[in-house]
Structures are given as structure tokens and as C-alpha cells.
Design an enzyme around this catalytic site. Structure first.
Site, PDB file in Angstrom:
ATOM      1  CD  GLN A 167      47.339  47.206  37.631  1.00  0.00           C
ATOM      2  OE1 GLN A 167      47.330  45.986  37.686  1.00  0.00           O
ATOM      3  NE2 GLN A 167      46.643  47.870  36.741  1.00  0.00           N
ATOM      4  CB  SER A 170      41.698  47.599  43.746  1.00  0.00           C
ATOM      5  OG  SER A 170      41.626  47.101  42.441  1.00  0.00           O
ATOM      6  CD  GLU A 283      44.841  44.929  34.248  1.00  0.00           C
ATOM      7  OE1 GLU A 283      45.087  46.137  34.165  1.00  0.00           O
ATOM      8  OE2 GLU A 283      44.607  44.351  35.322  1.00  0.00           O
ATOM      9  CB  SER A 398      33.859  42.023  37.663  1.00  0.00           C
ATOM     10  OG  SER A 398      32.745  42.751  37.190  1.00  0.00           O
ATOM     11  CD  GLU A 400      29.336  39.586  37.468  1.00  0.00           C
ATOM     12  OE1 GLU A 400      30.509  40.003  37.553  1.00  0.00           O
ATOM     13  OE2 GLU A 400      28.987  38.476  37.912  1.00  0.00           O
TER      14      GLU A 400
END
Ligand SMILES: Cc1cc2nc3c(=O)[nH]c(=O)nc-3n(C[C@H](O)[C@H](O)[C@H](O)COP(=O)(O)OP(=O)(O)OC[C@H]3O[C@@H](n4cnc5c(N)ncnc54)[C@H](O)[C@@H]3O)c2cc1C
Length: 416
Positions: A167, A170, A283, A398, A400
């Protein structure tokens, strides 16, 4: 903690597991495994995924071909990938891993609960799950919905492990802020040319293809398109990235006018962001289920390995409670996915529970095993898993970002 020189620790004998680990696989088999050649297996043969799991457990516990995988401890990531490709092929050829996938993907029918039952059974028997299974859980549902024209030709090889996919979303300057990615996708004849750089592609250097997100249009998420790219072609260089544990978990992918035919577009031009959002439910939800079995298994193993010490009882108990919460939550998510419900931002809760459970599990194991955890050559595999657990607050979105999503989109807190 570095180095990979210790001998392999494949088990000579089959593991006997405490009942607490045997999640939902006790029910009587509907069909004896010996009468189940792959061509005859189908989801209708089992009263439920639980009955399927019991039959699979019996198969894996008795068939000699499964012996090399019971309690397998890898030397290195590459060794493990090669060894577990054999397990993937065995499960496919005998039909077990084809349950839970439609025929158009090389499957034998049944819903995703069969896959979930297979993962739990593998962990119950201390059989590591081949990494490609985790990728399959994320990529195949997307292809089935958005690129059915690719399914027949490509998915059976992927399920069997003949073919491996990565994948590539990013980029060095686009992780949490994925919509700002810059890899260009420009029309050229019957296809497109791709130029740019990807990073953190798990198992990229061991993959033949990658699902990739590129910019085919203007700025923002509306300009993104998803494609399936062959990595072994001129204009693509894949460089492994060595992680803290000394293993090549990830890769950078450099694209310089690489070619992708028009029929490798997943969905339509400009639909890439919507498809990536669809992918997230798998995911975050399906991945969480897959991992919770490992946390339960490892906590139990640590208790059996360590010297009893009440000082760590609370920490172990806390980790177990988090793993149990993850199990219950992701079980519901898998059931919703099986009913083909469209999941929303609430699936970020699964990911947040996964983070807490993964960190707490490995903190507790490290504390409980004490100095032995740090120096025992036979526990290298456990240290690798500890180090990987530190990535939990980042991978798949993430911590956060997930917390903010829950506050704003589940609780309804106004955005800035
Ligand atoms: C084990 C692992 C496997 C991975 N596998 C893949 C893969 O196969 N394919 C792939 O494409 N990518 C993969 N990734 C990359 C992963 O998706 C990114 O690391 C992730 O999206 C975060 O992006 P980043 O690393 O650029 O960090 P950044 O986005 O730069 O974030 C850095 C820190 O800043 C915080 N932050 C950023 N923006 C905000 C904000 N708006 N509000 C609050 N905090 C913020 C983040 O929470 C984080 O703590 C993997 C990563 C890991 C760790």
C-alpha cells in the site's frame, strides 16, 4: 537487543493451550477435516464460523503439513515472509483461507466472519499470521467493490500468496495530511505516467504490486486517484527502510514516469480519497480483530514463561482488560462488516483501543519478564514484537488524529 543470530525455535511438539485462549472454537465440528478437500469446502458446510473454526483447528492440529508453522519463531522478517508463504499456500490449497471471500476473488463464499475465525484459530494455535493476510484484509474488499474487473485475474494469486501487494499512500510530506500528497499522475496514451516518492510502504520490497494514491487532478482530496501499479518495471525503484528492530519493515518507492494502464485505475479518476476512506473501515476494524488474538496469546505466554511475581499482577490484568475490550469492540465491527454496513468515524474507537491494548500488552510483558526479556537469546522474537508495538500510535492513522476524529465526528464537538 539487536542481532538475529539465535537459532530458530520451531516447536517439536504441538502446543496445548489454556481454555482461556481458545476463543470461540469449542463447538463440535460439522464436518471432519479429512473429508474436506478444497474443492468441496463451502460456507454452507458449517453451521457457523465457530463450527468452521473448530474444524480448522482440528485440521491444523493433526495435519503434518501444518506442523512447521505451530509455534514458529522467525529468524528475520525475510525468512518469516518466505516460510509463511508456505502456510498461505497450504491454507488456500486446502480451501480453509478461501472461506469468507467471494468466488470472484478466488474464494469459496461466506462472509468476513469466516476470515475472522481463521485468524483467531491461528493465534489460538500459536501460528503467526502471514503478513499478506493483513494486507488482504485492507486491499481486497476495496478491489471487490471498486475494481471488480481486476478480481478474477489477480485476486486468487494474492490470496494464495503467489503475488504480494503493498500500500503506497504516505509520502515524506504527506502522512496524517494525506490529501496534500504530490505524486503526479498524468495521462499518456492508454494509461498514465506516475512520478513522485512514497514512503513507509509495509513489505514494499517484497511485493510485486502496490495500490497507490496519486494526484491526477487539482489540489486537495478531490484531485486524487487510486491505482494498482506493477512495481517491477522501469521507472520504479523500491528501497527498503531498516526499522529500529533491524528489520526491513517498510520501503520507499521512487516513481519516475512509471507506467500504469488505464484499466488499473481503482474506481474512477478523482475517486481516490473516497475509496481510501472506504478502506479505513477495514484497516481500523478488521486489523484490530486480527491483532487482539495475538495480544491475548502473548500475555498468556508471558505468564507461562515468567517467574510469578505479584508486583506485576495489576499491570498484566490491566493489559488483559484492554485486549478484551478490543476483542469485544472489533468483534462487533467484524459482524457489522459481515452485514455490509457502511462504518463511519466510530471505527476510530477500534483503532484507539488497539493502540492502548498493544502498548499496555507489551509494557506488561516486558515488565513481567524483567531482565530476561532484555537479554535472553530465545526471546528475540518477543523483543521484535515489543519494538513494533511502539509504532501503534502512528500506523493506520495516528492517535492524535483518531482522538480528534472521535471528539468531532462521533461526539459532535465543533471544529475550529
Ligand atoms: C508500522 C507502520 C506501517 C505503515 N505502513 C504504511 C503502508 O503500508 N503504507 C503507507 O502508505 N503508509 C504506511 N505507514 C505510514 C503511516 O500511515 C503514517 O506514518 C501516518 O499516517 C502518520 O504520518 P506521518 O508519519 O507523516 O506523521 P505526521 O503526519 O507528520 O505526524 C507526526 C505527529 O504529528 C501529529 N499530528 C499531525 N497532524 C496533526 C493534527 N492535525 N492534529 C494533531 N496531531 C497531529 C501526529 O499525530 C503524529 O504524532 C505506516 C506507518 C507505520 C508506523
Amino acid at each position: 537487543m539487536g542481532g538475529h543470530s539465535r537459532p530458530d525455535r520451531q516447536r517439536a511438539s504441538r502446543p496445548t493451550l489454556p481454555r482461556s485462549l481458545r476463543c470461540g472454537v469449542h463447538q463440535q465440528m460439522t464436518v471432519a477435516p479429512d473429508t474436506n478437500p478444497a474443492s468441496q469446502l463451502s460456507s454452507e458446510m458449517f453451521e457457523s464460523p465457530t463450527a468452521y473454526a473448530a474444524a480448522l483447528e482440528a485440521f491444523l492440529s493433526t495435519d503434518e503439513r501444518a506442523t512447521p508453522y505451530l509455534g514458529y519463531r522467525p529468524h528475520s522478517l525475510e525468512d518469516s515472509a518466505a516460510h509463511l508463504t508456505g502456510l498461505q499456500a497450504l491454507l488456500f490449497d486446502t480451501g480453509w483461507s478461501r472461506l469468507g471471500w467471494p468466488e470472484s476473488a478466488g474464494g469459496l463464499g461466506g462472509d468476513p466472519r469466516f476470515r475472522a475465525a481463521m485468524f483467531q484459530t491461528l493465534w489460538n494455535l500459536d501460528i503467526p499470521i502471514p503478513e499478506p493476510f493483513t494486507t488482504l484484509e485492507i486491499l481486497v474488499p476495496v478491489l471487490l467493490v471498486f475494481a471488480p474487473h481486476l478480481s478474477d485475474a489477480l485476486l486468487p494469486g494474492l490470496l494464495r500468496g503467489d503475488d504480494k501487494w503493498a500500500q503506497a499512500f504516505s509520502e515524506p510530506d504527506a502522512g496524517s495530511d494525506l490529501a496534500s500528497l504530490r505524486t503526479k499522475m498524468e495521462p499518456d496514451g492508454d494509461g498514465f505516467r506516475l512520478s513522485g516518492q512514497k514512503v513507509w510502504s509495509t513489505f514494499g520490497h517484497l511485493s510485486q504490486r502496490s495500490v497507490l494514491l496519486a494526484r491526477s487532478g487539482g489540489p486537495g482530496h478531490k484531485g486524487l486517484t487510486m491505482v494498482l501499479v506493477d512495481l517491477d518495471q522501469p521507472g520504479i525503484e523500491v528501497r527498503p527502510i531498516r526499522a529500529e528492530d533491524g528489520e526491513n519493515h517498510f520501503s520507499e518507492i521512487f516513481l519516475d514516469n512509471a507506467w500504469v494502464p488505464a484499466d488499473r485505475v481503482i474506481g474512477t479518476l478523482g475517486q481516490g480519497w473516497a475509496i481510501a476512506m472506504y478502506m479505513l473501515q477495514w484497516e481500523r476494524g478488521a486489523w484490530g480483530w486480527l491483532q487482539q488474538g495475538r495480544f491475548h496469546q502473548r500475555l498468556q505466554q508471558a505468564v507461562e514463561l515468567g517467574t510469578p511475581n505479584p508486583e506485576f499482577a495489576q499491570q498484566l490484568g490491566h493489559a488483559y482488560a484492554l485486549a478484551a475490550a478490543l476483542r469485544l469492540t472489533t468483534k462487533q465491527t467484524v459482524e457489522r462488516l459481515a452485514r455490509e454496513e457502511q462504518l463511519g468515524p466510530e471505527v476510530s474507537v477500534d483503532k484507539l483501543l488497539l493502540i492502548d491494548a498493544e502498548l499496555a500488552t507489551w509494557d506488561a510483558i516486558r515488565a513481567y519478564l524483567g531482565p530476561r526479556f532484555e537479554v535472553d537469546d530465545t526471546l528475540q522474537w518477543l523483543r521484535h514484537e515489543y519494538l513494533f508495538s511502539r509504532a501503534a500510535p502512528i500506523y493506520g492513522g495516528s492517535q492524535e488524529i483518531q482522538r480528534t476524529l472521535v471528539a468531532q465526528r462521533v461526539l459532535g464537538m465543533p471544529r475550529d
